[in-house]
Design a protein around this motif. Structure first.
Motif, mmCIF file in Angstrom:
data_model
loop_
_atom_site.group_PDB
_atom_site.id
_atom_site.type_symbol
_atom_site.label_atom_id
_atom_site.label_comp_id
_atom_site.label_asym_id
_atom_site.label_seq_id
_atom_site.Cartn_x
_atom_site.Cartn_y
_atom_site.Cartn_z
ATOM 1 N N GLY A 126 6.388 -1.374 5.364
ATOM 2 C CA GLY A 126 7.241 -0.775 4.345
ATOM 3 C C GLY A 126 7.479 0.707 4.632
ATOM 4 O O GLY A 126 6.625 1.387 5.210
ATOM 5 N N ARG A 127 8.629 1.249 4.191
ATOM 6 C CA ARG A 127 9.064 2.574 4.627
ATOM 7 C C ARG A 127 8.681 3.715 3.682
ATOM 8 O O ARG A 127 8.511 4.844 4.114
ATOM 9 C CB ARG A 127 10.587 2.585 4.784
ATOM 10 N N ARG A 128 8.590 3.452 2.404
ATOM 11 C CA ARG A 128 8.548 4.510 1.400
ATOM 12 C C ARG A 128 7.546 5.624 1.708
ATOM 13 O O ARG A 128 7.917 6.792 1.832
ATOM 14 C CB ARG A 128 8.245 3.887 0.024
ATOM 15 N N TRP A 129 6.284 5.282 1.864
ATOM 16 C CA TRP A 129 5.259 6.317 2.005
ATOM 17 C C TRP A 129 5.285 6.984 3.371
ATOM 18 O O TRP A 129 4.834 8.125 3.523
ATOM 19 C CB TRP A 129 3.883 5.741 1.691
ATOM 20 N N PHE A 130 5.837 6.304 4.370
ATOM 21 C CA PHE A 130 5.984 6.954 5.677
ATOM 22 C C PHE A 130 6.860 8.203 5.558
ATOM 23 O O PHE A 130 6.534 9.259 6.109
ATOM 24 C CB PHE A 130 6.596 5.975 6.682
ATOM 25 N N PHE A 131 7.962 8.075 4.827
ATOM 26 C CA PHE A 131 8.905 9.196 4.764
ATOM 27 C C PHE A 131 8.485 10.253 3.752
ATOM 28 O O PHE A 131 8.777 11.438 3.938
ATOM 29 C CB PHE A 131 10.314 8.657 4.496
ATOM 30 N N ILE A 132 7.791 9.842 2.714
ATOM 31 C CA ILE A 132 7.208 10.842 1.805
ATOM 32 C C ILE A 132 6.201 11.696 2.565
ATOM 33 O O ILE A 132 6.243 12.936 2.523
ATOM 34 C CB ILE A 132 6.533 10.162 0.597
#
Length: 604
Positions: A126-132
């Protein structure tokens, strides 16, 4: 606890929405691939733009996500572009240090190594926390840079900023995932537009900060604010499919245990060592130095032999590999990837070489003018990236890349006609940079089309970014080495005879050259026999010697541009029947838990 009527109503609406998505998913077989993961929830699958909820494109979660992506890209580019033009001034302020070259090296190195990790791991988990986290790392790096009291601390800051840049400069495939395929080129043009202050105008802003009390630290203060705002937007608005939406039937621990961690270690370790050698060679150490030779041999064997062999062995056993090898047999994808790298090679290579040429070849007495001329390559390159996306939307990617590449490569060679002629050289280099920028941007976006499934968008984008950085590091090393080697020949060839003919004793020539190069004092006591007339003659000869060296650099650029002219013919236009597909989207976080626990197809 009993459900309230409101709770029941919201749950019912989400179930109906999920059922609708499932039906839409079944109706969209034209977008489906035999390689798509059926384990995904309907909410985590691509669908037609016409099936998006009313008002989605103007919703806070979509617009906020686009803002996060644009601001993140600003942070990724600014962390390097705002510092590179004033690196010598920084060294004078908190140095001097022989390690100053590492500020640029570690940024490019960290970025290259982490690109594929970001794409591959975010595809799986999943992408969300990578970019945060990416924007938060960049913010911390900017804070460290702002308070740095020595060059080693600045290097540490750029390591963090370079790692974060791998997240932030992945914008082109993150945006591509959120918009219909038809509008991917235009959407990426938007991101380039947002980056104007930290990309095309970076040199001008960097020199402007130099006139303020905070000087170069102002760039880091600015980047701290940009990254903080980006992290906030990622956190508040960016809600892509969660792990449970991506994997309805698989446990996180199972995926973690069966992930190809050995492939990840082999890839990151070998690429780090190999790029380190490329960065060292000709700059910090001679190419024949054991440090360089040892790292090139060790890193090269591990990267090009051991790592592929491991991945092939794993694939033959039916296991998932860290790097899907089928991407290397995708001809159009590979052509696009390498053209992207060639475009970036121009950007990074000439972003370092051209500012040196401006300072050495031309008499610039204004910080404003120096900032404008030094940043002209980056300015025109980014303006070309904006223009390229619009052009590709109208005429398609194939002829955009072919025409722009065939314009750019010969023009860069033409810059060698007379580097001392500022007007001529500026006219050529701006035109060439516009064209190669357009080609690079269109090729980068086109890599997101030519995939066997859009569900590997992150992995394909990560590999593209890694190769782009690899070619950039290679080009930067080549340009710097060519320039340095030529100067060792041209400076003695022209400066010595000119100074001696003007009356300088031959024994004073080495001290004169050292003074002109800034590595020694340029005075009568340091250079016996020096007069103002001799100094003026020697300075002119020194400029001419540099212009001859820069000619060779412009000629060398065709090694990359010529390859691009050939690769461009391998690019094909996209399948317009799939232009309505939205590969991924952001959901309402209020419905997240329900969407994770209501697989509509199983409850129908």
């Amino acid at each position: 606890m009993a459900q309230t009527p409101k709770d029941t109503l919201e749950h019912s609406e989400v179930v109906q929405q999920s059922d609708s998505l499932e039906k839409g998913d079944q109706a969209n077989n034209k977008y489906r691939s035999e390689y798509d993961d059926e384990d995904r929830a309907p909410e985590a699958r691509g669908r037609d733009a016409d099936e998006m909820a009313p008002g989605y494109w103007l919703s806070s979660r979509f617009l906020g996500s686009m803002a996060a992506i644009g601001l993140g890209f600003c942070g990724g580019t600014g962390g390097y572009a705002l510092i590179a033009p004033v690196l010598n001034d920084i060294n004078d302020d908190i140095g001097p240090s022989d390690n100053i070259a590492w500020v640029s090296i570690v940024y490019i190195l960290s970025e290259a190594v982490f690109f594929l990790l970001v794409g591959r791991l975010s595809d799986v988990f999943g992408r969300r926390w990578f970019f945060i986290v990416g924007s938060l790392i960049s913010m911390v790096g900017s804070i460290v840079g702002a308070v740095a009291q020595n060059v080693n601390t600045l290097i540490a800051a750029e390591v963090l900023i370079g790692i974060a840049a791998a997240f932030q400069i992945s914008f082109y495939w993150v945006i591509s995932e959120l918009v219909p395929m038809k509008w991917r080129y235009v959407a990426n043009s938007y991101a380039y537009m947002v980056s104007i202050p930290t990309n095309p105008l970076a040199a001008k802003i960097a020199f402007a900060f130099q006139k303020t009390p905070v000087k170069w630290r102002g760039s880091f203060y600015f980047m701290t604010g940009v990254n903080a705002l980006s992290a906030l937007c990622w956190f508040l608005f960016y809600h892509p499919p969660t792990f449970k939406m991506l994997h309805r039937k698989k446990a996180a621990m199972d995926l973690f245990l069966h992930f190809d961690w050995m492939g990840l270690v082999l890839y990151t370790g070998s690429l780090t060592v190999f790029l380190l050698a490329l960065s060292w060679g000709g700059q910090l150490y001679p190419w024949s130095d054991p440090h360089v030779v040892g790292c090139i041999v060790t890193g090269g064997i591990a990267l090009f032999l051991v790592f592929p062999a491991w991945e092939l062995w794993l694939q033959r056993r039916g296991k998932d590999t860290f790097l899907p090898l089928h991407l290397f047999t995708n001809r159009v994808y590979q052509a696009c990837v390498w053209i992207t790298g060639i475009g970036a090679a121009t950007y990074y290579g000439f972003s370092l070489v051209w500012p040196q040429a401006v300072i050495t070849l031309y008499s610039i007495d204004s910080y404003d003018r120096l900032g404008t001329l030094s940043g002209v390559v980056a300015m025109c390159f980014v303006f070309g990236q904006m223009f390229g996306g619009l052009l590709a939307t109208v005429i398609g990617p194939r002829w955009t890349v072919i025409s722009m590449t065939w314009i750019a490569a010969p023009i860069y060679i033409a810059c060698a006609a007379n580097p001392l002629n500022l007007t001529l050289t500026m006219g050529l280099i701006t035109t060439g940079s516009l064209a190669i920028g357009a080609s690079e941007a269109v090729a980068a976006t086109t890599t997101t089309f030519r995939l066997r499934t859009q569900e590997e968008l992150g992995t394909a984008g990560g590999l593209s970014g890694a190769i782009r950085s690899f070619v950039s590091a290679l080009a930067t090393s080549i340009y710097s080495t060519v320039l340095a080697n030529r100067l060792t020949t041209t400076v003695p060839q022209y400066v010595g005879p000119a100074a001696e003919n003007a009356g300088l004793p031959s024994r004073s020539v080495p001290a004169l050259i050292a003074g002109l190069q800034g590595s020694g004092p340029l005075s009568q006591s340091a250079v016996p026999g020096l007069t103002s007339a001799i100094n003026a003659t020697a300075a002119q000869a020194y400029k001419y010697a540099n212009s001859e060296a820069y000619k060779t650099v412009f000629y060398t650029s065709f090694a990359f541009g010529g390859a691009g002219m050939i690769l461009a013919w391998l690019i094909l236009d996209n399948d317009k029947s799939k232009y309505g597909l939205v590969a991924g989207h952001v959901h309402n976080p209020k419905n997240e838990k329900t969407l994770e626990t209501v697989p509509a197809a199983e409850n129908a």
